[in-house]
Design an enzyme around this catalytic site. Structure first.
Site, PDB file in Angstrom:
ATOM      1  N   ASP A  27       0.802  -1.265  -0.023  1.00 33.28           N
ATOM      2  CA  ASP A  27      -0.041   0.035  -0.054  1.00 33.28           C
ATOM      3  C   ASP A  27       0.886   1.267   0.032  1.00 33.28           C
ATOM      4  O   ASP A  27       0.553   2.128  -0.793  1.00 33.28           O
ATOM      5  CB  ASP A  27      -0.981   0.153   1.347  1.00 33.28           C
ATOM      6  CG  ASP A  27      -0.396  -0.506   2.513  1.00 33.28           C
ATOM      7  OD1 ASP A  27       0.722  -0.898   2.527  1.00 33.28           O
ATOM      8  OD2 ASP A  27      -1.219  -0.440   3.496  1.00 33.28           O
ATOM      9  N   ASP A  30       1.447  -7.003 -11.032  1.00 31.88           N
ATOM     10  CA  ASP A  30       0.418  -6.856 -11.994  1.00 31.88           C
ATOM     11  C   ASP A  30       0.022  -5.390 -11.524  1.00 31.88           C
ATOM     12  O   ASP A  30      -0.020  -4.464 -12.644  1.00 31.88           O
ATOM     13  CB  ASP A  30      -0.753  -7.979 -11.998  1.00 31.88           C
ATOM     14  CG  ASP A  30      -1.611  -7.435 -12.746  1.00 31.88           C
ATOM     15  OD1 ASP A  30      -1.220  -7.304 -14.130  1.00 31.88           O
ATOM     16  OD2 ASP A  30      -2.910  -7.611 -12.608  1.00 31.88           O
ATOM     17  N   ASP A  84       1.312  -1.695 -13.899  1.00 29.80           N
ATOM     18  CA  ASP A  84       0.213  -0.700 -14.521  1.00 29.80           C
ATOM     19  C   ASP A  84       0.195   0.733 -13.927  1.00 29.80           C
ATOM     20  O   ASP A  84       0.347   1.735 -14.647  1.00 29.80           O
ATOM     21  CB  ASP A  84      -1.208  -1.166 -14.657  1.00 29.80           C
ATOM     22  CG  ASP A  84      -1.611  -2.169 -15.528  1.00 29.80           C
ATOM     23  OD1 ASP A  84      -0.494  -2.754 -16.220  1.00 29.80           O
ATOM     24  OD2 ASP A  84      -2.650  -2.322 -16.025  1.00 29.80           O
TER      25      ASP A  84
HETATM   26  C1  IPM Z   1      -0.466  -8.648 -17.685  1.00 30.46           C
HETATM   27  C2  IPM Z   1      -1.944  -8.678 -17.836  1.00 30.46           C
HETATM   28  C3  IPM Z   1      -2.187 -10.260 -17.568  1.00 30.46           C
HETATM   29  C4  IPM Z   1      -2.076 -10.486 -16.013  1.00 30.46           C
HETATM   30  C5  IPM Z   1      -3.663 -10.717 -17.961  1.00 30.46           C
HETATM   31  C6  IPM Z   1      -4.099 -10.363 -19.371  1.00 30.46           C
HETATM   32  C7  IPM Z   1      -3.746 -11.997 -17.544  1.00 30.46           C
HETATM   33  O1  IPM Z   1      -2.756  -8.043 -16.990  1.00 30.46           O
HETATM   34  O2  IPM Z   1       0.385  -9.246 -18.102  1.00 30.46           O
HETATM   35  O3  IPM Z   1      -0.270  -7.815 -16.761  1.00 30.46           O
HETATM   36  O4  IPM Z   1      -3.031 -10.174 -15.240  1.00 30.46           O
HETATM   37  O5  IPM Z   1      -0.854 -10.892 -15.711  1.00 30.46           O
HETATM   38 MG    MG Z   2      -1.432  -6.395 -16.016  1.00 31.64          MG
END
Ligand code: IPM
Ligand code: MG
Length: 371
Positions: free
Chosen positions: A221, A245, A249
């Site tokens: 967090d 993940d 992002d």
């Molecule tokens: C990533 C994507 C994948 C994940 C999905 C598409 C399954 O978000 O490569 O980060 O969650 O790993």
């Molecule tokens: Mg992802």
């Protein structure tokens, strides 16, 4: 040098960005006298449509026989809003990761001064940002036991990690930190989760083998906040599957466009390279998607094949386009160039056809606003 490359174009904008990456690899092959042999295979919604399964066995076989895999994108909106769908495109990617044991997902994050204005963060905070995320990719909650009760009102996903799973990626992350700014941050939730406490214990033990690397520990967090308020503090971030993940992002927006970032997924004997963006179905077939994430993934592929000079030329080509405002619509919605034009420019750069001064008039002709 002769190398076999499996190409999975995938869904949405996957095919059009991957084609530009292949174009650049071809330019590299020609300039540096290599031979790249491509084998195309299916995965994702595209594979479901054509074969009924998101990952045909043939794709796994081709990937296992290849020196590297270049992948585009996965996902289709028709599955996203249907929680009852039994067959999903993403299952293909997860199964491929597991089958090839691609346990380390590596996502570099850096910024370009010509794009500072696009970042949601202030320029003074992002200048010089250069870190790399090591995300564990074949364990944790993604691959734990999944259950839904008979009445459909309860569901669970197990999260489990073994020492071995943690050690193998931690070694890679430490080794990379040694070659960089010598700092490693383990991101976990050790104040709550048992798996995180195991991660911390194992990483603490390994740290003594990498004495010159400074290690710190951060709860996830807090890390999600620190990536925004002070991204410069990071060098190598090591974390488990789900946290990685989400954080990758989040980190991807720092540079100004999700379309710019590449990734590598490495296993013991296979390696897959893909842009971190999704399949962006709204843009599919329009020649407007940013191919740079895919092209930089091809640069990571070249690095992996130990073609360092070749990889650097590709990166120089990318930098050259960005510095000269040859960019796609995500970066400049008014004066933008097409996906294929950016690929052509970088390929020309790699082939030495662009030296010092460019004939901007020719390039101007290919600008979206004129066409
Ligand atoms: C990533 C994507 C994948 C994940 C999905 C598409 C399954 O978000 O490569 O980060 O969650 O790993
Ligand atoms: Mg992802």
């Amino acid at each position: 040098m002769k190398k076999r490359i499996a190409v999975i174009e995938g869904d949405g904008i996957g095919p059009e960005v991957t084609r530009q990456a292949v174009r650049i690899l071809n330019a590299i092959a020609e300039s540096f006298n290599h031979e790249f042999e491509y084998t195309y295979c299916l995965m994702g919604a595209d594979a479901i449509d054509k074969t009924g399964t998101p990952l045909p066995d043939e794709t796994i076989e081709i990937c296992l026989k290849s020196d590297a895999i270049l992948f585009g994108a996965i996902g289709h909106p028709k599955y996203d809003n249907d929680p009852t769908a039994k067959v999903r495109p993403e299952q293909g990617l997860l199964k491929l990761r597991k089958s090839l044991q691609l346990y380390a997902n590596i996502r570099p994050v850096s910024t370009y001064s010509s794009l500072f204005h696009l970042s949601p963060l202030k320029s003074k905070n992002i200048e010089g940002v250069d870190f790399i995320i090591y995300r564990e990719l074949t364990g944790g909650i993604y691959f734990g036991k999944k259950e839904t009760s008979a009445d459909g009102n309860q569901a669970s996903d197990d999260c489990s990690y073994s020492r071995e799973e943690i050690e193998r990626i931690a070694h890679l992350a430490f080794q990379h930190a040694q070659k960089r700014k010598k700092k490693l941050t383990l991101v976990d939730k050790a104040n709550v989760l048992e798996t995180s406490r195991l991660w911390r214990k194992v990483v603490q033990e390994l740290a003594s083998q990498y004495a010159e690397v400074a290690v710190d520990y951060m709860f996830v967090d807090n890390a999600s906040m620190q990536i925004i308020v002070n991204p410069k503090q990071f060098d190598v971030i090591l974390t488990e599957n789900m946290f990685g993940d989400i954080l990758s992002d989040e980190a991807s927006v720092i540079s100004g466009s999700l379309g710019l970032l590449p990734s590598a997924s490495i296993g013991k004997s296979s390696a897959l390279f893909e842009p971190i963006h999704g399949s962006y179905p709204q843009a599919a077939g329009k020649d407007i998607a940013n191919p740079i994430g895919s092209i930089l993934s091809a640069a990571m592929l070249l690095d992996h094949l130990d073609l360092k000079e070749e990889a650097q030329v590709v990166r120089d080509g990318v930098n050259w386009t960005l510095l000269n405002s040859f960019v796609t619509k995500d970066i400049d919605p008014v004066n933008f160039y097409f996906t294929s034009t950016i690929g052509e420019l970088i390929s020309d750069f790699v082939s030495g056809k662009i030296s010092g001064s460019v004939n901007t008039e020719n390039i101007e002709l290919r600008k979206s606003t004129i066409i």
